[in-house]
Design an enzyme around this catalytic site. Structure first.
Site, short mmCIF file in Angstrom:
data_model
loop_
_atom_site.label_atom_id
_atom_site.label_comp_id
_atom_site.label_asym_id
_atom_site.label_seq_id
_atom_site.Cartn_x
_atom_site.Cartn_y
_atom_site.Cartn_z
N GLU A 70 -6.50 -7.92 -0.46
CA GLU A 70 -6.74 -8.16 0.61
C GLU A 70 -8.70 -7.48 0.56
O GLU A 70 -8.70 -5.98 -0.14
CB GLU A 70 -6.03 -6.77 1.38
CG GLU A 70 -4.32 -6.90 1.27
CD GLU A 70 -4.45 -5.67 2.21
OE1 GLU A 70 -5.12 -5.00 3.80
OE2 GLU A 70 -3.30 -5.68 2.88
N GLU A 124 0.81 -0.91 -0.20
CA GLU A 124 0.04 -0.25 -0.22
C GLU A 124 0.90 1.43 0.01
O GLU A 124 0.35 2.10 0.68
CB GLU A 124 -0.63 0.28 1.23
CG GLU A 124 -1.62 -1.25 1.09
CD GLU A 124 -3.17 -1.13 2.63
OE1 GLU A 124 -3.72 -1.70 2.30
OE2 GLU A 124 -2.87 -0.52 3.20
#
Length: 656
Positions: free
Chosen positions: A306, A154
């Site tokens: 995710e 991320e």
């Protein structure tokens, strides 16, 4: 030829999630593998946050635990997506090398104790990151469990510190070459901001009043590029050892900090993290938007890296997923092109900042509802994987989105801070989703010739190349519909003469755009047949050049809210949801675009992927869907004729 997701899936749907076994005693690992096997888990991501375990002090290496874990997973038929742990440097790095720590616009240091506490421009950070990546690739590149590389996590860090400032100046020199060119691009004649030396240029740090919008725009571009440099540096290291294995990093959904079109071109696999709010009645639509965007960036199958099996821990109130919702949203991702369905994380943490973030195995253990639903989902995905993996999705509609336009349009000195691009984009995508029209996303400079309809919710900034591309698309027979505040600025965020590119004004039949009339929160403007929200414009059309739908009443009475000139439409307000859906569905029908399936009950989504038809019930009540003919329902393994019944959050996957 570059490796792809198919080199890791090998005809399957990958199912699993982030596995953080360093949080648990080693005797737990055997139980983890037992539960993974029962749940049909075939892939886990290792090492995302393991840097301090792998390198407990500078230069030390502790790989023994990871050796044993890789062997254990391979022995049980579970593949490994191995991460580089570089998103969370060990505390010793910041303590010994404070130059690795980022600073915000106010000069405050971001200290260790959380994660993402690294400066993308720090030579010291990059050196340590390269070293740990090199050693991981050398040690595990030939391990039979390894199926893919996951770089960092991320990417989202900005830095306004001194080393970043020097890097920013180098980036600007490469972009502009001369100070005259930079001063022109930044409009530094305004407020006496002209630069006479490169050394005088800083990141957009704290200012007394509004910052230079072109400087802020370039700093966003620079930040995205610096983070991308970090990614490609580590990617290139692992590629030297494993050129046959795909490499990815995970995007956050519709995240402002990265030019994801450019990033996607550097990835073998495009992956995303997706966390709709289970209490949001439009959570499914948000998921569909992110899935369509990710599939379009990937230009094919993509990876759901995710999601949450239950509640997250970062909303004000964190609600669990009702029974069946995790299954529904997972199948929605597959329907819209995912060949990997994964979670953060495998086992819910007992300590740390995310101990209330759910896992595939929650605090209730294997008897808990969450794990039992994971088991069911794993079995069902395994059942359909041979039919769906690698399947493509055909779309006749492209929604255009560009990060540079988003960055420029987000400046604090804009006409209305209520205009938020993600909300506008969501409103337009929602209209198409509720009309059961399948959409891709595209960059405004992409080849658009394969689409019957191109939709531009809002592109405040358009390059000359992008404008030319849109004009050529319409000349070539395509239908174009644009929302308000499109084509206002050029690539330097310089407002175009007339407030909109002259070629676009001609395309839509606009003689003069006199004024923008933003609306207050909750305020509406009456239009013929509908109400507009958020925005309106005082437009004078070319006489006889365009068909119009007028505003009714108020300052804009009789002026056009919607203009149409041939196959080009311009919508100068944001119609309320039902009206926007009706408008876009009508334009799509005129362009020859049909819904996936006619006559769907409210709340039911239909998606075609390859030869399969996915039906997804986002409602809580049982519904019956009319589907002519006899088809095989792959999840249950039964034949259905003319109709399919879906229970609460029910799913059907039909093959002719």
């Amino acid at each position: 030829m570059r490796p792809a997701l198919s080199d890791a899936t090998r005809g399957r749907i990958l199912f699993g999630g982030d596995y953080n076994p360093e949080q648990w005693p080693e005797e737990t690992w055997q139980d983890d593998v037992r539960l993974m096997t029962r749940a049909r888990v075939n892939s886990v991501t290792l090492g995302v946050f393991s840097w301090s375990r792998l390198e407990p002090e500078p230069g030390a290496r502790e790989f023994g635990w990871l050796d044993r874990l890789m062997d254990l997973l391979h022995a049980n038929g579970i593949g490994v997506v191995l991460a580089t742990p570089t998103s969370s440097p060990p505390p010793w790095m910041g303590r010994l090398h404070p130059d690795t720590l980022p600073r915000d616009a106010d000069g405050h240091t971001e200290w260790w104790g959380g994660r993402q506490h690294f400066s993308h421009s720090s030579a010291t950070y990059r050196r340590y990151a390269a070293a740990i990546t090199e050693d991981l690739a050398a040690r595990y590149g030939t391990h039979p469990a390894l199926t893919m590389w996951h770089i960092n996590n991320e990417y989202c860090t900005a830095d306004h510190g001194d080393e970043a400032a020097a890097a920013f100046r180098r980036w600007l020199r490469q972009r502009y070459t001369t100070l005259d060119a930079l001063n022109t691009a930044w409009g530094t004649a305004f407020w006496s901001q002209g630069y006479d030396t490169w050394d005088g240029i800083l990141p957009p740090r704290r200012a007394h009043y509004l910052k230079n919008p072109a400087q802020v725009l370039d700093f966003r571009r620079f930040t995205s590029d610096m983070l991308l440099e970090c990614y490609t540096a580590e990617r290139d290291i692992v590629r030297r050892y494993t050129p046959h294995l795909p490499v990815t990093t995970n995007f956050m959904p519709l995240w402002i900090g990265q030019d994801a079109w450019r990033w996607a071109g550097e990835e073998d696999v495009v992956s995303v993290d997706l966390y709709p709010d289970p209490r949001d009645p439009l959570g499914g639509q948000h998921g569909a938007l992110v899935q369509d965007l990710t599939r379009s960036q990937a230009r094919g199958p993509w990876m759901l890296m995710e999601q949450a099996a239950g509640p997250v821990n970062w909303r004000g109130v964190n609600h669990p997923k009702p029974r069946g919702l995790n299954r529904l949203w997972s199948f929605q991702a597959v329907a819209r092109g995912a060949d990997a369905v994964c979670y953060f994380q495998w086992r819910q943490s007992r300590q740390g900042a995310e101990k209330f973030h759910s896992g595939m195995v929650g605090h209730a253990g294997e008897q808990g509802r969450t794990y039992q639903e994971i088991r069911q989902l794993g079995a069902e995905l395994e059942r359909i994987s041979g039919d769906v993996s690698g399947g493509r999705i055909a779309a006749d509609i492209a929604v255009l989105h560009d990060w540079h336009s988003w960055w420029a349009g987000a400046h604090e000195g804009r006409p209305s801070t209520l205009v938020d691009l993600p909300e506008v984009l969501t409103a337009w995508h929602r209209a198409l989703w509720e009309a059961h029209l399948t959409t891709d996303f595209a960059h405004p400079e992409h080849d658009l010739s394969g689409y019957r309809l191109v939709v531009v919710p809002q592109l405040y900034l358009l390059t000359d190349t992008a404008v030319t591309n849109l004009l050529a698309y319409v000349r070539g027979g395509g239908t174009l519909v644009c929302g308000f505040l499109t084509g206002v600025a050029d690539e330097d965020d310089r407002v175009r003469t007339g407030g909109m590119d002259a070629r676009l004004r001609e395309l839509f039949g606009i003689r003069t755009l006199h004024e923008w009339w933003p609306l207050e929160a909750g305020e509406t403007v009456e239009c013929e047949g509908f109400r507009g929200t958020l925005w309106s414009e005082e437009i004078e059309p070319e006489p006889g050049a365009a068909e119009t739908v007028p505003y009714r009443g108020g300052e804009l009475d009789g002026l056009p809210a919607v203009l149409r000139r041939g196959r080009a439409w311009y919508v100068s307000t944001l119609p309320e949801p039902d009206a926007l859906r009706s408008l876009l569905a009508g334009i799509a029908a005129g362009a020859g675009v049909r819904p996936v399936l006619d006559g769907l009950p409210a709340g039911v989504e239909a998606v075609r992927r390859g030869e399969l038809l996915f039906l997804l019930n986002h409602g809580r009540e049982q519904v019956t869907v009319q589907v002519p003919g006899t088809r095989r329902e792959l999840i249950g393994g039964t034949d259905v004729t003319d109709a399919v019944t879906l229970g609460r959050h029910g799913v059907a996957v039909l093959r002719s």
